[in-house]
Design a protein around this motif. Structure first.
Motif, PDB file in Angstrom:
ATOM      1  N   ASP A  38      -6.035 -85.497 -83.500  1.00  0.00           N
ATOM      2  CA  ASP A  38      -7.209 -85.015 -82.760  1.00  0.00           C
ATOM      3  C   ASP A  38      -6.905 -83.776 -81.924  1.00  0.00           C
ATOM      4  O   ASP A  38      -7.713 -83.377 -81.076  1.00  0.00           O
ATOM      5  CB  ASP A  38      -7.741 -86.126 -81.855  1.00  0.00           C
ATOM      6  N   GLU A  55      -1.297 -79.979 -71.999  1.00  0.00           N
ATOM      7  CA  GLU A  55      -1.499 -81.235 -72.715  1.00  0.00           C
ATOM      8  C   GLU A  55      -1.141 -82.459 -71.870  1.00  0.00           C
ATOM      9  O   GLU A  55      -1.551 -83.579 -72.189  1.00  0.00           O
ATOM     10  CB  GLU A  55      -0.678 -81.249 -74.017  1.00  0.00           C
ATOM     11  N   LYS A  62      -4.524 -81.122 -79.345  1.00  0.00           N
ATOM     12  CA  LYS A  62      -3.673 -81.108 -78.155  1.00  0.00           C
ATOM     13  C   LYS A  62      -4.441 -81.332 -76.858  1.00  0.00           C
ATOM     14  O   LYS A  62      -3.935 -81.022 -75.776  1.00  0.00           O
ATOM     15  CB  LYS A  62      -2.924 -79.776 -78.098  1.00  0.00           C
ATOM     16  N   VAL A  63      -5.649 -81.855 -76.945  1.00  0.00           N
ATOM     17  CA  VAL A  63      -6.412 -82.160 -75.736  1.00  0.00           C
ATOM     18  C   VAL A  63      -5.662 -83.220 -74.945  1.00  0.00           C
ATOM     19  O   VAL A  63      -5.198 -84.218 -75.506  1.00  0.00           O
ATOM     20  CB  VAL A  63      -7.828 -82.643 -76.083  1.00  0.00           C
ATOM     21  N   SER A  64      -5.538 -83.045 -73.652  1.00  0.00           N
ATOM     22  CA  SER A  64      -4.676 -83.898 -72.833  1.00  0.00           C
ATOM     23  C   SER A  64      -5.024 -85.377 -72.946  1.00  0.00           C
ATOM     24  O   SER A  64      -4.138 -86.227 -73.059  1.00  0.00           O
ATOM     25  CB  SER A  64      -4.757 -83.455 -71.369  1.00  0.00           C
ATOM     26  N   GLU A  65      -6.302 -85.711 -72.933  1.00  0.00           N
ATOM     27  CA  GLU A  65      -6.690 -87.122 -72.990  1.00  0.00           C
ATOM     28  C   GLU A  65      -6.190 -87.778 -74.273  1.00  0.00           C
ATOM     29  O   GLU A  65      -5.727 -88.918 -74.269  1.00  0.00           O
ATOM     30  CB  GLU A  65      -8.212 -87.241 -72.882  1.00  0.00           C
ATOM     31  N   GLN A  66      -6.275 -87.045 -75.397  1.00  0.00           N
ATOM     32  CA  GLN A  66      -5.808 -87.582 -76.666  1.00  0.00           C
ATOM     33  C   GLN A  66      -4.281 -87.678 -76.695  1.00  0.00           C
ATOM     34  O   GLN A  66      -3.712 -88.645 -77.209  1.00  0.00           O
ATOM     35  CB  GLN A  66      -6.287 -86.687 -77.821  1.00  0.00           C
TER      36      GLN A  66
END
Length: 340
Positions: free
Chosen positions: A218, A251, A220-224
């Protein structure tokens, strides 16, 4: 000029010694190094003999007529097959040589030096392993010729903390690697596609050098990122989740969520200071053999593939572990944690 002295040169040396000429003068007339002439004369005169060109020429022939033994990896046999198998598993020649000595201490025919393996890869006359193992597999660097290791450029040092959790606040027992449970992590970037860049997360335990690779389908969005990191480390006992050291990348902006989920605090390196995550940096360099920089789209690589690569790395013997493998060291720690 030929490396070895000729019969005519030995005649000139004999005439020079008879005329009481110095070693340097004889060497000057021959166009040879004084040390070459000195060694030649010394073989006889150190025993009180007179230098005789005919005897010296005969002695030289006897010295160099010895038949050289065939290279240890030249012929087909158990040792050659074992070395080829380990090279295909991407072990380095030094890892192979050290582990064979440890696993077969009473069997010299199953032992070989790392230099012999390198010669068999690079020099066709010394075994020609490259004919059976492709260069990309046999050598991590993929080079066609040996060259000295380049010196790393000095990095720019900085001491600015990030989000108040600078590496300086990390527990002191993480520094010397004696206490297990301290991890280093980073993203390994892939090629850029139509929807942006791809990456995977890499984790290395400092005490054992045990590697975990984490797919990031998904992005490199931090939440993911923190969610998948927490899931990948969930199987570890609490005593092996002492800390995680990361680069100052966005990230890990939600690092607090990761800490709440796992109980593992996160610390951040100084800017431009990759040596503060030395184990992770070294692992990422090894991973480039599997995932070439700029040409790998990690969106096409699933977790099963990453687990197989991590398994190979965790079953390579390491010099820093007295030639144990990271997997063996981690198994020991898990056994202790289970029985404690």
């Amino acid at each position: 000029m030929a490396k070895r002295l000729s019969g005519a040169e030995r005649e000139q040396i004999g005439l020079g010694r008879a005329a009481k000429l110095s070693i340097r003068e004889i060497a000057r007339r021959l166009g040879r190094s004084p040390s070459t002439v000195s060694r030649e004369v010394g073989r006889f005169e150190r025993y009180g003999q007179t230098y005789l060109p005919s005897q010296a020429d005969w002695a030289a022939w006897l010295r160099h007529r010895r038949t050289k033994r065939p290279a240890k990896l030249a012929g087909d046999g158990p040792l050659r097959r074992l070395v080829i198998d380990l090279l295909r598993q991407r072990w380095s020649p030094q890892q192979i040589a050290a582990r064979l000595r440890r696993d077969h201490p009473a069997t010299p025919e199953l032992q070989v030096s790392h230099e012999t393996i390198y010669q068999a890869i690079y020099l066709q006359a010394r075994g020609n392993l490259r004919a059976e193992v492709s260069r990309q597999v046999a050598l991590r660097s993929g080079r066609a010729a040996r060259r000295p290791r380049a010196q790393a450029a000095a990095a720019i040092r900085s001491h600015r903390p990030w989000l108040g959790l600078n590496i300086a606040a990390r527990p002191a027992d993480s520094t010397d690697r004696a206490v297990p449970g301290h991890w280093e992590g980073d993203l390994l970037e892939g090629g850029r596609g139509p929807t942006g860049g791809s990456a995977i997360a890499t984790l290395v335990e400092r005490h054992t050098r045990f590697v975990i690779l984490v797919s990031l389908p998904d992005g490199k969005v931090s939440e993911q990122v923190v969610t998948r990191l927490a899931a990948a480390m969930r199987w570890l006992p609490h005593r092996l989740l002492a800390s995680l050291t990361w680069d100052q990348g966005p990230e890990m902006a939600r690092h607090a969520q990761f800490t709440i989920t796992t109980g593992c605090p996160v610390y951040f390196c100084d800017p431009h200071s990759p040596w503060q995550r030395g184990s992770n940096e070294n692992t990422n360099r090894l991973l480039r053999q599997y995932f070439p920089k700029g040409s790998t789209d990690f969106r096409t690589i699933d977790q099963t593939h990453l687990d197989a690569v991590a398994d190979q790395l965790n079953h390579r013997p390491r010099h820093t572990l007295a030639w144990d493998t990271p997997g063996e060291r981690m198994s020991q720690l898990l056994t202790v944690a289970t029985t404690a």
